[in-house]
Design a protein around this motif. Structure first.
Motif, PDB file in Angstrom:
ATOM      1  N   LEU A   1       0.933  -1.296   0.184  1.00 30.96           N
ATOM      2  CA  LEU A   1      -0.050  -0.232   0.115  1.00 30.96           C
ATOM      3  C   LEU A   1       0.690   1.260  -0.043  1.00 30.96           C
ATOM      4  O   LEU A   1       1.854   1.280   0.564  1.00 30.96           O
ATOM      5  CB  LEU A   1      -0.902   0.016   1.027  1.00 30.96           C
ATOM      6  N   LYS A   2       0.385   2.237  -0.750  1.00 25.65           N
ATOM      7  CA  LYS A   2       0.919   3.486  -0.621  1.00 25.65           C
ATOM      8  C   LYS A   2       0.100   4.534  -0.750  1.00 25.65           C
ATOM      9  O   LYS A   2      -1.038   4.549  -1.790  1.00 25.65           O
ATOM     10  CB  LYS A   2       1.964   3.682  -1.942  1.00 25.65           C
ATOM     11  N   SER A   3      -0.029   5.313   0.179  1.00 23.18           N
ATOM     12  CA  SER A   3      -1.284   6.504   0.085  1.00 23.18           C
ATOM     13  C   SER A   3      -0.529   7.955   0.383  1.00 23.18           C
ATOM     14  O   SER A   3       0.490   8.115   1.137  1.00 23.18           O
ATOM     15  CB  SER A   3      -2.221   6.051   1.131  1.00 23.18           C
ATOM     16  N   ALA A   4      -1.338   8.835  -0.234  1.00 26.33           N
ATOM     17  CA  ALA A   4      -1.125  10.303   0.160  1.00 26.33           C
ATOM     18  C   ALA A   4      -2.362  11.026   0.389  1.00 26.33           C
ATOM     19  O   ALA A   4      -3.244  11.345  -0.821  1.00 26.33           O
ATOM     20  CB  ALA A   4      -0.380  10.940  -1.127  1.00 26.33           C
ATOM     21  N   ILE A   5      -2.993  11.513   1.406  1.00 26.37           N
ATOM     22  CA  ILE A   5      -4.138  12.273   1.685  1.00 26.37           C
ATOM     23  C   ILE A   5      -3.810  13.564   2.245  1.00 26.37           C
ATOM     24  O   ILE A   5      -2.838  13.769   3.012  1.00 26.37           O
ATOM     25  CB  ILE A   5      -4.867  11.378   2.755  1.00 26.37           C
ATOM     26  N   ARG A   6      -4.531  14.447   2.025  1.00 27.48           N
ATOM     27  CA  ARG A   6      -4.395  15.786   2.289  1.00 27.48           C
ATOM     28  C   ARG A   6      -5.827  16.305   2.837  1.00 27.48           C
ATOM     29  O   ARG A   6      -7.010  15.861   2.211  1.00 27.48           O
ATOM     30  CB  ARG A   6      -4.063  16.885   1.169  1.00 27.48           C
ATOM     31  N   PHE A   7      -5.706  17.031   4.057  1.00 28.95           N
ATOM     32  CA  PHE A   7      -6.966  17.652   4.752  1.00 28.95           C
ATOM     33  C   PHE A   7      -6.948  19.156   4.494  1.00 28.95           C
ATOM     34  O   PHE A   7      -5.696  19.871   4.788  1.00 28.95           O
ATOM     35  CB  PHE A   7      -6.951  17.188   6.309  1.00 28.95           C
ATOM     36  N   SER A   8      -7.926  19.840   4.478  1.00 27.01           N
ATOM     37  CA  SER A   8      -7.960  21.180   4.138  1.00 27.01           C
ATOM     38  C   SER A   8      -9.293  21.702   4.502  1.00 27.01           C
ATOM     39  O   SER A   8     -10.439  21.325   4.033  1.00 27.01           O
ATOM     40  CB  SER A   8      -7.900  21.652   2.688  1.00 27.01           C
ATOM     41  N   GLY A   9      -9.260  22.625   5.396  1.00 26.58           N
ATOM     42  CA  GLY A   9     -10.397  23.607   5.803  1.00 26.58           C
ATOM     43  C   GLY A   9     -11.616  22.959   6.423  1.00 26.58           C
ATOM     44  O   GLY A   9     -12.566  23.250   6.312  1.00 26.58           O
ATOM     45  N   LEU A  10     -11.278  21.837   7.202  1.00 29.79           N
ATOM     46  CA  LEU A  10     -12.237  21.293   8.182  1.00 29.79           C
ATOM     47  C   LEU A  10     -12.633  22.042   9.441  1.00 29.79           C
ATOM     48  O   LEU A  10     -11.608  22.605   9.919  1.00 29.79           O
ATOM     49  CB  LEU A  10     -11.635  19.802   8.737  1.00 29.79           C
ATOM     50  N   LYS A  11     -13.754  22.233   9.450  1.00 34.68           N
ATOM     51  CA  LYS A  11     -14.381  23.255  10.351  1.00 34.68           C
ATOM     52  C   LYS A  11     -14.703  22.310  11.611  1.00 34.68           C
ATOM     53  O   LYS A  11     -15.296  21.547  11.613  1.00 34.68           O
ATOM     54  CB  LYS A  11     -15.776  23.781   9.976  1.00 34.68           C
ATOM     55  N   LEU A  12     -13.847  22.821  12.735  1.00 39.21           N
ATOM     56  CA  LEU A  12     -13.870  22.184  13.863  1.00 39.21           C
ATOM     57  C   LEU A  12     -15.467  21.982  14.462  1.00 39.21           C
ATOM     58  O   LEU A  12     -15.702  20.680  14.945  1.00 39.21           O
ATOM     59  CB  LEU A  12     -13.160  22.850  15.026  1.00 39.21           C
ATOM     60  N   ASP A  13     -16.226  22.839  14.354  1.00 42.54           N
ATOM     61  CA  ASP A  13     -17.661  22.812  14.953  1.00 42.54           C
ATOM     62  C   ASP A  13     -18.373  22.042  14.131  1.00 42.54           C
ATOM     63  O   ASP A  13     -19.561  21.779  14.706  1.00 42.54           O
ATOM     64  CB  ASP A  13     -18.020  24.291  15.154  1.00 42.54           C
ATOM     65  N   ARG A  14     -18.019  21.465  13.077  1.00 40.82           N
ATOM     66  CA  ARG A  14     -19.267  20.582  12.310  1.00 40.82           C
ATOM     67  C   ARG A  14     -18.271  19.119  12.034  1.00 40.82           C
ATOM     68  O   ARG A  14     -18.865  18.360  11.452  1.00 40.82           O
ATOM     69  CB  ARG A  14     -18.855  21.225  10.931  1.00 40.82           C
ATOM     70  N   ILE A  15     -17.185  18.978  12.634  1.00 43.19           N
ATOM     71  CA  ILE A  15     -16.542  17.700  12.572  1.00 43.19           C
ATOM     72  C   ILE A  15     -17.422  16.509  13.353  1.00 43.19           C
ATOM     73  O   ILE A  15     -17.716  15.361  12.755  1.00 43.19           O
ATOM     74  CB  ILE A  15     -14.976  17.664  13.162  1.00 43.19           C
ATOM     75  N   LEU A  16     -17.859  16.786  14.773  1.00 44.37           N
ATOM     76  CA  LEU A  16     -18.543  15.880  15.451  1.00 44.37           C
ATOM     77  C   LEU A  16     -19.839  16.246  15.552  1.00 44.37           C
ATOM     78  O   LEU A  16     -20.268  16.725  16.553  1.00 44.37           O
ATOM     79  CB  LEU A  16     -17.824  15.442  16.591  1.00 44.37           C
ATOM     80  N   PRO A  17     -20.848  16.100  14.798  1.00 45.57           N
ATOM     81  CA  PRO A  17     -22.153  16.672  14.742  1.00 45.57           C
ATOM     82  C   PRO A  17     -22.929  16.304  15.837  1.00 45.57           C
ATOM     83  O   PRO A  17     -23.802  16.961  16.549  1.00 45.57           O
ATOM     84  CB  PRO A  17     -23.021  16.074  13.495  1.00 45.57           C
ATOM     85  N   LYS A  18     -22.787  15.174  16.458  1.00 39.38           N
ATOM     86  CA  LYS A  18     -23.436  14.706  17.708  1.00 39.38           C
ATOM     87  C   LYS A  18     -22.892  15.264  19.035  1.00 39.38           C
ATOM     88  O   LYS A  18     -23.418  14.931  20.217  1.00 39.38           O
ATOM     89  CB  LYS A  18     -23.504  13.080  17.948  1.00 39.38           C
ATOM     90  N   SER A  19     -21.747  15.930  18.998  1.00 41.40           N
ATOM     91  CA  SER A  19     -21.026  16.436  20.240  1.00 41.40           C
ATOM     92  C   SER A  19     -21.487  17.926  20.327  1.00 41.40           C
ATOM     93  O   SER A  19     -20.929  18.738  19.585  1.00 41.40           O
ATOM     94  CB  SER A  19     -19.466  16.310  19.979  1.00 41.40           C
ATOM     95  N   ASP A  20     -22.208  18.130  21.446  1.00 37.63           N
ATOM     96  CA  ASP A  20     -22.582  19.407  21.768  1.00 37.63           C
ATOM     97  C   ASP A  20     -21.306  20.258  22.021  1.00 37.63           C
ATOM     98  O   ASP A  20     -21.186  21.479  21.989  1.00 37.63           O
ATOM     99  CB  ASP A  20     -23.709  19.539  22.855  1.00 37.63           C
ATOM    100  N   THR A  21     -20.385  19.620  22.825  1.00 38.55           N
ATOM    101  CA  THR A  21     -19.160  20.396  23.325  1.00 38.55           C
ATOM    102  C   THR A  21     -18.178  20.835  21.985  1.00 38.55           C
ATOM    103  O   THR A  21     -17.955  22.117  21.959  1.00 38.55           O
ATOM    104  CB  THR A  21     -18.348  19.395  24.009  1.00 38.55           C
TER     105      THR A  21
END
Length: 659
Positions: free
Chosen positions: A425-445
């Protein structure tokens, strides 16, 4: 004189035609076929024929033996056999039978050792050119058995007598280890050989149902013009527990799926089969699209574009060797539920089902999947998902891989190269612009928090399953978050119920300003090391140390608070995140172990953090807080002091906010 000679010849020919008895050919024909094929031909009844360049011959009471190596002693034994053959093909030495009609027959087709075929007429049955070509075959009231011990195939087809324009066909046995039972009815089938000899004659329709393996199938359709396979149209509905059960039958890398219900339209051309997938379900997902199978050329090739709406993310689990979710309301086969339950008992999280790559080289595949609506039970804020998977000569590439999530995106690619005993296996993944308040919808915190996350994951490894690949993998995970606000974030991100312990780090359960968060985590031989993980709040730096073992699936991380205001330090102690992936735990270090000088702790983090700062990419100078963190770390490291690391005084908050 010449006219009299011509007339005499004409009269002799007419007399020969009128008086000729086709039975005169019986014994010479038996001897010729027996000598040339090495198999006995017996014609017990009469022979009739017609005079033309494409004559039709009818033989009654015929028996033709199979080769000596065959388990079935008889190749064909029939009450009547009729065939139409162009004389031109016989003269060329490549006989072609346009039409073959068999009545009241037992036919034994068999594949033998070293590629031998019982329908090849040379003495050793190993020459493909020795097989006579048939354009159309009509069987009435007979039994046809096809036997191939090399791939565990033994199929028997019983053809019934015609009744009011219909013919019933029962198919039983196993094909390439796959049991099958089918009942088929043809409507408007050929009543005699003459009906099939005309290319424009009405083609029969057919319908049927039964089981193939664990799948239930229903189908209907119509043969192509002139009773040919080309031009056949067919509608199929099928349902079963897992589509990968068709791998042996298809001799192709059919993907694993949750239970499915298919509704497809199939169109057959000369060297191409087109499949239109009507709305069909796989688990909780619904797919539609078009797939084509190209049979021409050196290699078979499958191409298609599928659209999912919705796509249940759990339904992708079988693709990587994991079982779908078995929670109430989720769809999984009994075998998949058993696999999932066994994984829970073993306490394993990473998929350990080995990749079956034996069929990867057989067929090239190019499939694109697009999902505009994704369902993931609210665990992650995945908004859309797409990938293109290409299997070429046994090697799989998934690229581009694109996920819209939490207002940002995750993109990149993954390749799996087939090895003799493993997959690389070989992989290259990039993350960009992920909004912290929307990552875990079920977490009120987390909903009360905000910030933007960027990062990358580069990984390579080799193994027989996803779990073993990760257990031996190497690479690096890097994440950066600029200014924001957090409340009990650290433990929420790893799914732990640790809000009470985190209160010692960030003013109880109050929201706190986050200036910068950086994580640089190299991966070597399956061990993820917290090389440089820092959360920089207004009054505290939180440093994480430790590692995670992807082979044993165990974690051992410690969160070290580093106060900027020394007076707060007495209230804070390290927190340990330990245990297994399936059963993690959080504990407070009451003894306060690890309260070392900030300069000494942060000295080794400077270079990894400096390398990650550019990933923020927020523009407008918003990375100033992370740059400030880097400056403060350099200053503290230079001093080498054992005291605290101080930041520039933060603006005082209103009294109401400090409550």
């Amino acid at each position: 004189m010449a006219a009299y000679i011509a007339l005499a010849i004409f009269l002799l020919v007419v007399l020969l035609v009128l008086l000729f008895d086709w039975n005169w050919l019986k014994r010479p024909l038996e001897r010729f076929v027996t000598e040339r094929s090495g198999r006995e031909l017996v014609i017990g009844g009469d022979i009739t024929g017609s005079w033309s360049f494409t004559p039709t011959f009818t033989f009654r009471d015929v028996r033709f033996a199979n080769p000596q190596w065959a388990e079935q002693r008889t190749f064909v034994e029939a009450e009547q056999v009729s065939l139409t053959i162009p004389l031109r093909s016989v003269i060329r030495g490549e006989p072609v039978i346009n039409d073959l009609s068999i009545l009241g027959a037992n036919v034994g087709l068999e594949v033998g050792p070293e590629g031998k075929r019982s329908w090849r007429l040379n003495p050793t049955q190993d020459d493909p050119k020795a097989a006579i070509r048939f354009k159309r075959i009509v069987v009435e009231r007979g039994v046809v058995r096809y036997l191939d011990r090399s791939d565990d195939t033994d199929v028997v087809a019983k053809v019934g007598a015609r009744a009011e324009g219909t013919t019933n066909l029962e198919v039983t046995g196993r094909a390439r280890k796959t049991p099958l039972t089918l009942a088929i009815t043809t409507v408007g089938a050929a009543q005699a050989l003459e009906a099939a000899t005309k290319a424009d004659s009405p083609s029969p329709s057919f319908r049927g149902k039964g089981r193939i393996g664990e799948a239930s199938v229903e189908f209907k359709g119509q043969l192509g013009p002139g009773y040919g396979v080309a031009g056949t149209q067919m509608d199929i509905r099928a349902s079963g527990p897992d589509l990968s059960a068709f791998r042996p039958l298809a001799r192709a890398a059919v993907p694993s799926t949750p239970p499915y219900k298919l509704d497809v339209q199939v169109s057959v051309a000369e060297e191409r089969v087109d499949v239109a997938l009507r709305p069909s379900s796989f688990g909780e997902s619904r797919l539609l699209g078009k797939v084509s199978v190209n049979l021409g050329g050196e290699r078979k090739r499958v191409e298609g574009v599928l659209t999912a709406s919705p796509l249940d993310f759990d339904d992708l689990a079988p693709l990587i060797g994991a079982a779908p979710s078995i929670k109430p309301g989720e769809t999984a086969s009994p075998a998949q539920r058993k696999t999932a339950a066994a994984a829970v008992r073993r306490g394993r999280v990473l998929p350990d089902a080995p990749f079956d790559t034996t069929l990867w080289p057989n067929v090239d595949i190019d499939i694109t999947l697009k999902a505009e609506k994704v369902v993931d039970s609210g665990r992650l804020a995945i908004e859309s998902f797409s990938f293109r998977a290409r299997l070429t000569e046994g090697n799989l590439e998934v690229s581009p891989l694109a996920v819209s999530m939490a207002g940002g995106k995750i993109d990149g690619g993954v390749s799996l190269l087939r090895r003799p005993d493993a997959v690389a296996l070989k992989s290259a993944i990039r993350f960009s612009g992920l909004k912290l308040d929307r990552i875990l919808p079920k977490s009120d915190t987390v909903k009360a928090s905000f910030g933007q996350i960027n990062g990358s994951l580069d990984l390579s490894g080799q193994g027989r399953s996803v779990g073993t690949i990760l257990a031996a993998s190497s690479g690096r995970l890097g994440l950066v978050m600029g200014p924001g606000e957090v409340s009990n974030l650290l433990l929420e991100l790893v799914g732990l119920d640790g809000g009470e312990a985190l209160a010692f780090l960030i003013r109880g359960d109050r929201t706190s300003k986050l200036r910068c968060a950086v994580a640089s985590m190299p991966i070597k031989n399956g061990t993820v090391v917290a090389e440089a993980v820092v959360f920089d709040t207004e009054d505290t730096n939180i440093v994480m140390s430790g590692s995670a073992d992807l082979q044993s699936e165990r974690i051992d991380f410690t969160l070290h608070p580093r106060p900027k205001d020394w007076s707060l330090f007495s209230l804070r102690s390290p927190i340990h995140l330990r245990g297994t992936f399936s059963d993690p735990s959080v504990s407070l270090d009451a003894a306060g172990v690890g309260a070392r000088a900030a300069g000494a702790v942060l000295l080794g983090l400077l270079n990894p953090i400096a390398a990650l700062i550019p990933l923020i990419e927020t523009g407008g100078g918003e990375d100033a807080n992370c740059q400030a963190l880097l400056s403060e770390m350099r200053s503290a490291a230079t001093k080498g002091a054992s005291g605290s690391m101080r930041a520039k005084p933060a603006a005082k908050r209103p009294a109401a906010e400090r409550q």
